[in-house]
Design an enzyme around this catalytic site. Structure first.
Site, PDB file in Angstrom:
ATOM      1  N   ASP A   1       0.598  -1.275  -0.170  1.00  0.00           N
ATOM      2  CA  ASP A   1      -0.227  -0.105   0.068  1.00  0.00           C
ATOM      3  C   ASP A   1       0.729   1.197   0.105  1.00  0.00           C
ATOM      4  OD1 ASP A   1       0.857  -0.512   2.835  1.00  0.00           O
ATOM      5  OD2 ASP A   1      -0.798   0.942   3.497  1.00  0.00           O
TER       6      ASP A   1
ATOM      7  N   ASP B   1       8.827   3.788  -0.893  1.00  0.00           N
ATOM      8  CA  ASP B   1       8.027   3.412   0.076  1.00  0.00           C
ATOM      9  C   ASP B   1       6.716   2.734  -0.176  1.00  0.00           C
ATOM     10  OD1 ASP B   1       6.729   3.407   2.674  1.00  0.00           O
ATOM     11  OD2 ASP B   1       6.535   5.415   2.939  1.00  0.00           O
TER      12      ASP B   1
ATOM     13  N   GLU C   1      -0.053  -0.805   5.716  1.00  0.00           N
ATOM     14  CA  GLU C   1       1.064  -0.089   6.762  1.00  0.00           C
ATOM     15  C   GLU C   1       0.857   1.615   6.887  1.00  0.00           C
ATOM     16  OE1 GLU C   1       4.970   1.628   7.955  1.00  0.00           O
ATOM     17  OE2 GLU C   1       3.692   2.020   6.253  1.00  0.00           O
ATOM     18  N   GLU C   2       0.490   1.917   5.814  1.00  0.00           N
ATOM     19  CA  GLU C   2       0.329   3.384   5.860  1.00  0.00           C
ATOM     20  C   GLU C   2      -0.986   3.962   6.554  1.00  0.00           C
ATOM     21  OE1 GLU C   2       2.728   4.946   5.181  1.00  0.00           O
ATOM     22  OE2 GLU C   2       3.829   4.281   3.265  1.00  0.00           O
TER      23      GLU C   2
ATOM     24  N   HIS D   1     -21.928  35.780  12.557  1.00  0.00           N
ATOM     25  CA  HIS D   1     -21.251  37.023  12.011  1.00  0.00           C
ATOM     26  C   HIS D   1     -20.459  37.339  13.200  1.00  0.00           C
ATOM     27  CE1 HIS D   1     -20.681  41.115  11.046  1.00  0.00           C
ATOM     28  NE2 HIS D   1     -21.518  41.066  10.003  1.00  0.00           N
TER      29      HIS D   1
ATOM     30  N   THR E   1     -16.183  37.435   7.183  1.00  0.00           N
ATOM     31  CA  THR E   1     -15.961  37.837   8.483  1.00  0.00           C
ATOM     32  C   THR E   1     -16.969  36.773   9.522  1.00  0.00           C
ATOM     33  OG1 THR E   1     -17.466  39.397   8.315  1.00  0.00           O
ATOM     34  CG2 THR E   1     -15.305  40.384   8.660  1.00  0.00           C
TER      35      THR E   1
ATOM     36  N   ARG F   1       5.531  11.597  18.000  1.00  0.00           N
ATOM     37  CA  ARG F   1       6.484  10.370  17.727  1.00  0.00           C
ATOM     38  C   ARG F   1       7.020  10.022  19.237  1.00  0.00           C
ATOM     39  NH1 ARG F   1       6.166   8.101  12.500  1.00  0.00           N
ATOM     40  NH2 ARG F   1       5.041   9.920  11.284  1.00  0.00           N
TER      41      ARG F   1
ATOM     42  N   SER G   1       8.149   5.438  11.796  1.00  0.00           N
ATOM     43  CA  SER G   1       7.486   4.516  12.639  1.00  0.00           C
ATOM     44  C   SER G   1       7.079   3.059  11.629  1.00  0.00           C
ATOM     45  CB  SER G   1       6.239   4.659  13.249  1.00  0.00           C
ATOM     46  OG  SER G   1       6.466   5.726  14.053  1.00  0.00           O
TER      47      SER G   1
HETATM   48  N1  BES Z   1       8.567   3.613   5.404  1.00  0.00           N
HETATM   49  C1  BES Z   1       7.962   4.319   6.557  1.00  0.00           C
HETATM   50  C2  BES Z   1       8.510   4.197   7.844  1.00  0.00           C
HETATM   51  C3  BES Z   1      10.084   4.889   7.926  1.00  0.00           C
HETATM   52  C4  BES Z   1       9.968   6.437   7.651  1.00  0.00           C
HETATM   53  C5  BES Z   1      11.151   4.236   8.367  1.00  0.00           C
HETATM   54  C6  BES Z   1      11.033   7.011   7.679  1.00  0.00           C
HETATM   55  C7  BES Z   1      12.248   4.859   8.476  1.00  0.00           C
HETATM   56  C8  BES Z   1      12.146   6.270   8.036  1.00  0.00           C
HETATM   57  C9  BES Z   1       6.501   3.769   6.738  1.00  0.00           C
HETATM   58  O1  BES Z   1       5.981   3.557   5.381  1.00  0.00           O
HETATM   59  C10 BES Z   1       5.780   4.884   7.292  1.00  0.00           C
HETATM   60  O2  BES Z   1       5.482   5.806   6.732  1.00  0.00           O
HETATM   61  N2  BES Z   1       5.156   4.669   8.545  1.00  0.00           N
HETATM   62  C11 BES Z   1       4.105   5.403   8.944  1.00  0.00           C
HETATM   63  C12 BES Z   1       3.478   4.532  10.064  1.00  0.00           C
HETATM   64  C13 BES Z   1       2.356   5.275  10.583  1.00  0.00           C
HETATM   65  C14 BES Z   1       1.228   5.606   9.604  1.00  0.00           C
HETATM   66  C15 BES Z   1       1.824   4.364  11.542  1.00  0.00           C
HETATM   67  C16 BES Z   1       4.848   6.678   9.597  1.00  0.00           C
HETATM   68  O3  BES Z   1       6.044   6.530  10.197  1.00  0.00           O
HETATM   69  O4  BES Z   1       4.248   7.691   9.719  1.00  0.00           O
HETATM   70 ZN    ZN Z   2       5.277   5.563   4.531  1.00  0.00          ZN
END
Ligand code: BES
Ligand code: ZN
Length: 456
Positions: free
Chosen positions: A87, A118, A152-153, A212, A314, A327, A398
Site C-alpha cells: 500500500d 515506500d 502499513e500506511e 457573524h 467575517t 512520535r 515508525s
Molecule cells: N517507510 C515508513 C517508515 C519509515 C519512515 C522508516 C522513515 C524509516 C524512516 C513507513 O511506510 C511509514 O511511513 N510509516 C508510518 C506509520 C504510521 C502510519 C503508523 C509513519 O511513520 O508515519
Molecule cells: Zn510510508
C-alpha cells in the site's frame, strides 16, 4: 556469487519494468476510492510469488488483504521472514507532481512514482533477490517467508491479530524489512531504532452554526481560537511536551550513544538546504539527529476551521478540527500517553465548547540490539553490495508491526533501508534511485547466503 551477479546484470531492465508495473497500480490504503487498486496490487504481488514457485496465499482481513508466500522448504537451514507493504500514501496534492504519481517516470537515474521507495521498490528487492537464487542455483540457501501487507500506511490495524494467531506458521530466526533509508548517498545503514507514534483527531464544536463575527464575536468562545490555544498549550517554548507524565518512561540517552550519533557524518547546512528551511528548531539541549531519532515530538498534521476560500469573510466558525501526533521513543506506552492527553485536554477545553478526541493508529518505538550474528551477516551483505560498511543509525519514522514481530515471534528484526532521506516519501515526486534499487537487490542476494550460515 558470480553466476548470480551476471544474472542480476542481465535482468536490470526487466526488474525495473516489473517495478513500474506495480507502481502503476494506485494502491492507496487510506482512500476507499482505491479499493480496486488495493486488490489489484495484492493480486500482482501474489502472482509474482507464484511465478517463482512459492506457496502463496492472498489472505482476507477485516481491512485490506495480506499476501503470504513461502519458498519450497529446505531442511536444516535458517528461516527468514521478509515483511513489506504494497500500500502507499495518498498522492495529493496532485498538481505538484512533475509526472503523474501512478505513471512511473525515469529522470536523472531516479524512478519517480508514489510508492517507488515506500515501499514497493524496496520490497521488490527481496523478491528479486530470491528469484535470482532460484534461477541461478535451483533453490535458495535458506527458507524464506514473505508477509506483504496493504495497511502499513494506515497503522497496520489488522496485522497484529494475524501475527498473534499464526505464530507457528510465521516462526523464523529473524525478520528482514527494507522500508527506510540509508544515511545518505553511498552511505548505507543498518537501522537499530524506530520511533513509535500516537495519532489523534480533535474536534471542537461551539455555536450551532457559523456566526457573524461582528455581531456575535467577543460574546461566545470561538472554536478556532480555542483550538489554537489548546494546541499550543501542549508544548512549551523549549520544545518540551507539557502533558503530565509524558517523559516518565523516556530513557535518557547514554553518553556512548550520544557520542556515536555525534560521530555520524551529518551535514547540517546540507540538511537545511534539502528541506528548504533557513533555520532548524526543536527541543533545547539536543542535536538535530537526536531530535529526529531519539527524542519524542509533537506535530500538527492538519488544521481546519472557518472560511478557506478567496478573499475575506467575517465569520465566527461553529467548529474547528486538527490532526496531530506524537512520535514516541522506546519504553513510552502509546496508551498511557493517550490517557494523559485525554485528561489534559478535558482540563484545557473552555466552557461553551464541546471537545471530541478520536484516536487513530498507535505503535511503540523499538530498539534493536546490534550484537547479534544476524546484524553481522547483514553488515557483510551491505558491504558487498554497496562497497562500504554500513553506518548504524536510528530513524524517526515508525513501522507499527516491528514491535509485534519482536513480541509475538521472539526474534530480532533487521532494518535495511535502501532509500534516501530526499526520496520525498509521503510527498509529491516520490522517487527511488535506480542505482540503490539494484544495489538493494544485490545486497538481498548476498544476505540470503550470509544468513544461511548463521546458527542461533
Ligand atoms: N517507510 C515508513 C517508515 C519509515 C519512515 C522508516 C522513515 C524509516 C524512516 C513507513 O511506510 C511509514 O511511513 N510509516 C508510518 C506509520 C504510521 C502510519 C503508523 C509513519 O511513520 O508515519
Ligand atoms: Zn510510508
Amino acid at each position: 556469487m558470480s553466476s548470480i551477479e551476471s544474472y542480476l546484470e542481465a535482468s536490470r531492465a526487466r526488474f525495473e519494468e516489473e517495478l513500474c508495473e506495480l507502481l502503476r497500480i494506485p494502491s492507496v490504503s487510506a482512500q476507499p476510492a482505491h479499493r480496486g487498486g488495493i486488490q489489484q496490487a495484492a493480486d500482482w504481488v501474489a502472482q509474482r510469488f507464484v511465478r517463482q514457485g512459492f506457496a502463496t496465499e492472498v489472505i482476507a482481513t477485516a481491512g485490506h488483504p495480506l499476501v503470504y508466500a513461502e519458498s519450497p522448504p529446505v531442511e536444516g537451514v535458517p528461516t527468514v521472514l521478509v515483511y513489506g507493504h504494497y500500500d502507499v500514501q495518498p498522492a495529493e496534492p496532485l498538481d505538484l507532481w512533475i509526472s503523474g504519481p501512478f505513471e512511473p517516470t525515469r529522470r536523472n537515474g531516479n524512478l519517480f512514482a508514489r510508492g517507488a521507495t515506500d515501499d514497493k521498490g524496496q520490497m521488490l528487492t527481496h523478491v528479486f533477490g530470491a528469484e535470482a537464487w532460484i534461477e541461478c542455483k535451483g533453490r535458495l540457501p535458506l527458507n524464506l517467508k514473505f508477509l506483504i501487507e496493504g495497511e502499513e500506511e494506515i497503522g497496520s490495524p489488522n496485522l497484529e491479530p494475524f501475527i498473534r494467531g499464526n505464530r507457528q506458521r510465521l516462526a523464523c530466526d529473524c525478520v528482514v524489512i527494507s522500508d527506510g533509508a540509508q544515511f545518505g548517498p553511498d552511505q548505507p545503514a543498518i537501522t537499530y531504532g524506530l520511533r513509535g507514534i500516537a495519532y489523534f483527531d480533535v474536534r471542537l464544536t461551539g455555536p450551532a452554526r457559523d456566526l457573524h463575527s461582528g455581531s456575535f464575536g467577543g460574546s461566545v468562545m470561538n472554536p478556532a481560537n480555542a483550538l489554537a490555544r489548546i494546541l499550543t498549550a501542549l508544548i512549551d517554548e523549549h520544545g518540551k511536551i507539557r502533558i503530565p507524565g509524558f517523559y516518565d518512561d523516556v530513557v535518557p540517552l547514554s553518553d556512548q550513544e550520544r557520542a556515536q550519533l555525534a560521530a555520524l557524518p551529518f551535514d547540517q547546512q546540507q540538511y537545511m538546504q534539502q528541506i528548504g528551511v533557513t533555520a532548524l528548531s526543536g527541543e533545547t539541549g539536543f542535536t538535530t539527529l537526536e531530535r529526529r531519532w531519539v527524542r519524542p515530538t509533537y506535530d500538527i498534521s492538519g488544521l481546519s476551521s472557518g472560511y478557506q476560500g478567496e478573499g475575506a469573510k467575517t465569520v465566527l466558525p461553529s467548529s474547528a478540527a486538527a490532526k496531530f501526533s506524537f512520535r514516541l521513543v522506546p519504553d513510552q506506552d502509546p496508551e498511557k500517553i493517550s490517557r494523559a492527553l485525554r485528561s489534559m485536554l478535558a482540563g484545557l477545553c473552555p466552557a461553551g465548547i464541546q471537545l471530541e478526541l478520536e484516536e487513530h493508529h498507535s505503535a511503540p518505538g523499538v530498539r534493536i540490539p546490534l550484537d547479534s550474528p544476524f546484524v553481522a551477516a547483514a553488515a557483510a551483505a551491505v558491504e558487498y553490495a554497496f562497497g562500504c560498511p554500513p553506518l548504524y543509525t536510528r530513524e524517526g519514522g515508525s513501522i507499527p508491526v516491528v514491535s509485534t514481530f519482536h513480541d509475538a515471534l521472539g526474534v530480532d528484526i533487521l532494518l535495511l533501508g535502501w532509500g534516501q532521506d530526499d526520496d520525498n516519501t509521503h510527498s509529491p515526486n516520490e522517487k527511488f534511485s535506480l542505482a540503490d534499487f539494484h544495489r538493494g537487490i544485490k545486497a538481498s542476494c548476498r544476505l540470503w547466503e550470509e544468513l544461511s550460515r548463521v546458527r542461533r
